[in-house]
Design a protein around this motif. Structure first.
Motif, PDB file in Angstrom:
ATOM      1  N   CYS A 150      11.118  -3.085   4.914  1.00 54.17           N
ATOM      2  CA  CYS A 150      11.797  -2.238   3.925  1.00 54.17           C
ATOM      3  C   CYS A 150      12.130  -3.004   2.650  1.00 54.17           C
ATOM      4  O   CYS A 150      12.035  -2.450   1.549  1.00 54.17           O
ATOM      5  CB  CYS A 150      13.049  -1.614   4.537  1.00 54.17           C
ATOM      6  N   GLU A 151      12.499  -4.263   2.783  1.00 50.02           N
ATOM      7  CA  GLU A 151      12.760  -5.091   1.599  1.00 50.02           C
ATOM      8  C   GLU A 151      11.490  -5.290   0.785  1.00 50.02           C
ATOM      9  O   GLU A 151      11.505  -5.187  -0.445  1.00 50.02           O
ATOM     10  CB  GLU A 151      13.331  -6.445   2.004  1.00 50.02           C
ATOM     11  N   ARG A 152      10.378  -5.567   1.459  1.00 55.21           N
ATOM     12  CA  ARG A 152       9.100  -5.747   0.747  1.00 55.21           C
ATOM     13  C   ARG A 152       8.648  -4.430   0.112  1.00 55.21           C
ATOM     14  O   ARG A 152       8.158  -4.405  -1.006  1.00 55.21           O
ATOM     15  CB  ARG A 152       8.016  -6.281   1.695  1.00 55.21           C
ATOM     16  N   TYR A 153       8.829  -3.330   0.830  1.00 52.30           N
ATOM     17  CA  TYR A 153       8.473  -2.015   0.308  1.00 52.30           C
ATOM     18  C   TYR A 153       9.261  -1.722  -0.971  1.00 52.30           C
ATOM     19  O   TYR A 153       8.689  -1.300  -1.980  1.00 52.30           O
ATOM     20  CB  TYR A 153       8.729  -0.951   1.377  1.00 52.30           C
ATOM     21  N   ALA A 154      10.560  -1.954  -0.948  1.00 53.86           N
ATOM     22  CA  ALA A 154      11.403  -1.724  -2.126  1.00 53.86           C
ATOM     23  C   ALA A 154      10.967  -2.610  -3.285  1.00 53.86           C
ATOM     24  O   ALA A 154      10.912  -2.163  -4.442  1.00 53.86           O
ATOM     25  CB  ALA A 154      12.872  -1.965  -1.783  1.00 53.86           C
ATOM     26  N   TYR A 155      10.656  -3.870  -2.987  1.00 53.94           N
ATOM     27  CA  TYR A 155      10.184  -4.800  -4.019  1.00 53.94           C
ATOM     28  C   TYR A 155       8.910  -4.257  -4.674  1.00 53.94           C
ATOM     29  O   TYR A 155       8.794  -4.209  -5.896  1.00 53.94           O
ATOM     30  CB  TYR A 155       9.931  -6.180  -3.407  1.00 53.94           C
ATOM     31  N   TYR A 156       7.956  -3.846  -3.847  1.00 52.25           N
ATOM     32  CA  TYR A 156       6.694  -3.353  -4.396  1.00 52.25           C
ATOM     33  C   TYR A 156       6.862  -2.013  -5.110  1.00 52.25           C
ATOM     34  O   TYR A 156       6.177  -1.759  -6.111  1.00 52.25           O
ATOM     35  CB  TYR A 156       5.621  -3.251  -3.315  1.00 52.25           C
ATOM     36  N   CYS A 157       7.761  -1.160  -4.647  1.00 47.28           N
ATOM     37  CA  CYS A 157       8.018   0.105  -5.363  1.00 47.28           C
ATOM     38  C   CYS A 157       8.508  -0.186  -6.780  1.00 47.28           C
ATOM     39  O   CYS A 157       8.042   0.418  -7.747  1.00 47.28           O
ATOM     40  CB  CYS A 157       9.048   0.945  -4.621  1.00 47.28           C
ATOM     41  N   THR A 166       0.821  -1.202   0.000  1.00 50.49           N
ATOM     42  CA  THR A 166       0.000   0.000   0.000  1.00 50.49           C
ATOM     43  C   THR A 166       0.863   1.263   0.000  1.00 50.49           C
ATOM     44  O   THR A 166       0.627   2.190  -0.781  1.00 50.49           O
ATOM     45  CB  THR A 166      -0.942  -0.004   1.214  1.00 50.49           C
ATOM     46  N   PHE A 167       1.879   1.295   0.862  1.00 48.21           N
ATOM     47  CA  PHE A 167       2.753   2.464   0.901  1.00 48.21           C
ATOM     48  C   PHE A 167       3.573   2.590  -0.378  1.00 48.21           C
ATOM     49  O   PHE A 167       3.845   3.710  -0.841  1.00 48.21           O
ATOM     50  CB  PHE A 167       3.661   2.427   2.129  1.00 48.21           C
ATOM     51  N   ALA A 168       3.954   1.487  -0.994  1.00 44.30           N
ATOM     52  CA  ALA A 168       4.682   1.530  -2.267  1.00 44.30           C
ATOM     53  C   ALA A 168       3.806   2.125  -3.366  1.00 44.30           C
ATOM     54  O   ALA A 168       4.267   2.950  -4.165  1.00 44.30           O
ATOM     55  CB  ALA A 168       5.174   0.140  -2.658  1.00 44.30           C
ATOM     56  N   ILE A 169       2.564   1.719  -3.403  1.00 43.70           N
ATOM     57  CA  ILE A 169       1.630   2.275  -4.389  1.00 43.70           C
ATOM     58  C   ILE A 169       1.491   3.782  -4.176  1.00 43.70           C
ATOM     59  O   ILE A 169       1.516   4.563  -5.134  1.00 43.70           O
ATOM     60  CB  ILE A 169       0.258   1.571  -4.315  1.00 43.70           C
ATOM     61  N   MET A 170       1.360   4.185  -2.917  1.00 41.17           N
ATOM     62  CA  MET A 170       1.263   5.614  -2.617  1.00 41.17           C
ATOM     63  C   MET A 170       2.500   6.357  -3.109  1.00 41.17           C
ATOM     64  O   MET A 170       2.392   7.430  -3.705  1.00 41.17           O
ATOM     65  CB  MET A 170       1.074   5.825  -1.113  1.00 41.17           C
ATOM     66  N   GLN A 171       3.672   5.779  -2.864  1.00 38.45           N
ATOM     67  CA  GLN A 171       4.933   6.399  -3.288  1.00 38.45           C
ATOM     68  C   GLN A 171       4.979   6.551  -4.804  1.00 38.45           C
ATOM     69  O   GLN A 171       5.307   7.619  -5.323  1.00 38.45           O
ATOM     70  CB  GLN A 171       6.118   5.555  -2.805  1.00 38.45           C
ATOM     71  N   SER A 216       6.278   0.536 -10.055  1.00 35.17           N
ATOM     72  CA  SER A 216       6.853   1.475 -11.027  1.00 35.17           C
ATOM     73  C   SER A 216       6.848   0.880 -12.425  1.00 35.17           C
ATOM     74  O   SER A 216       6.527   1.559 -13.395  1.00 35.17           O
ATOM     75  CB  SER A 216       8.285   1.838 -10.637  1.00 35.17           C
ATOM     76  N   LEU A 217       7.210  -0.383 -12.522  1.00 32.19           N
ATOM     77  CA  LEU A 217       7.218  -1.051 -13.824  1.00 32.19           C
ATOM     78  C   LEU A 217       5.812  -1.165 -14.397  1.00 32.19           C
ATOM     79  O   LEU A 217       5.611  -1.021 -15.596  1.00 32.19           O
ATOM     80  CB  LEU A 217       7.848  -2.431 -13.717  1.00 32.19           C
ATOM     81  N   GLU A 218       4.831  -1.406 -13.540  1.00 28.60           N
ATOM     82  CA  GLU A 218       3.450  -1.531 -14.010  1.00 28.60           C
ATOM     83  C   GLU A 218       2.871  -0.190 -14.427  1.00 28.60           C
ATOM     84  O   GLU A 218       1.966  -0.139 -15.243  1.00 28.60           O
ATOM     85  CB  GLU A 218       2.584  -2.170 -12.922  1.00 28.60           C
ATOM     86  N   GLN A 219       3.410   0.900 -13.889  1.00 22.68           N
ATOM     87  CA  GLN A 219       2.925   2.248 -14.216  1.00 22.68           C
ATOM     88  C   GLN A 219       3.487   2.755 -15.540  1.00 22.68           C
ATOM     89  O   GLN A 219       2.919   3.652 -16.139  1.00 22.68           O
ATOM     90  CB  GLN A 219       3.303   3.235 -13.110  1.00 22.68           C
ATOM     91  N   GLU A 220       4.625   2.204 -15.985  1.00 22.38           N
ATOM     92  CA  GLU A 220       5.252   2.656 -17.222  1.00 22.38           C
ATOM     93  C   GLU A 220       4.373   2.325 -18.417  1.00 22.38           C
ATOM     94  O   GLU A 220       3.880   1.203 -18.542  1.00 22.38           O
ATOM     95  CB  GLU A 220       6.623   2.004 -17.412  1.00 22.38           C
ATOM     96  N   PRO A 221       4.169   3.301 -19.291  1.00 22.49           N
ATOM     97  CA  PRO A 221       3.374   3.007 -20.504  1.00 22.49           C
ATOM     98  C   PRO A 221       4.135   2.054 -21.418  1.00 22.49           C
ATOM     99  O   PRO A 221       5.355   2.083 -21.482  1.00 22.49           O
ATOM    100  CB  PRO A 221       3.200   4.384 -21.157  1.00 22.49           C
ATOM    101  N   LEU A 222       3.381   1.228 -22.094  1.00 22.91           N
ATOM    102  CA  LEU A 222       4.000   0.276 -23.024  1.00 22.91           C
ATOM    103  C   LEU A 222       4.516   1.019 -24.252  1.00 22.91           C
ATOM    104  O   LEU A 222       3.848   1.910 -24.783  1.00 22.91           O
ATOM    105  CB  LEU A 222       2.973  -0.769 -23.459  1.00 22.91           C
ATOM    106  N   MET A 223       5.701   0.684 -24.668  1.00 25.41           N
ATOM    107  CA  MET A 223       6.286   1.305 -25.869  1.00 25.41           C
ATOM    108  C   MET A 223       5.696   0.595 -27.093  1.00 25.41           C
ATOM    109  O   MET A 223       5.624  -0.609 -27.151  1.00 25.41           O
ATOM    110  CB  MET A 223       7.801   1.138 -25.861  1.00 25.41           C
TER     111      MET A 223
END
Length: 65
Positions: free
Chosen positions: A46-53, A17-22, A57-64
């Motif tokens: 913190c490890e799980r947070y970094a993983y989810y961030c 949840t916090f990763a999504i917010m970030q 982030s990858l899921e938010q990137e538009p497809l080329m």
């Protein structure tokens, strides 16, 4: 770490949840979030947070195309 499955699921849910917010641009203060955790829980969180961030982030990137 406590082997209580509900505890682990709650921490994982919060990390995601916090990763999504970030990723969405909301400020996230990891020190405030993990301030009362013992070292083992803080490191795991913190490890799980970094993983989810990274994952979010990858899921938010538009497809080329």
């Amino acid at each position: 770490m406590d082997n209580n499955i509900y505890s682990v699921k709650n921490f994982d849910f919060l990390a995601r949840t916090f990763a999504i917010m970030q990723v969405e641009g909301h400020p996230v203060d990891l020190d405030a979030i993990t301030g009362n955790m013992d070292e083992e829980h803080r490191c795991w969180f913190c490890e799980r947070y970094a993983y989810y961030c990274e994952k979010e982030s990858l899921e938010q990137e538009p497809l080329m195309r």
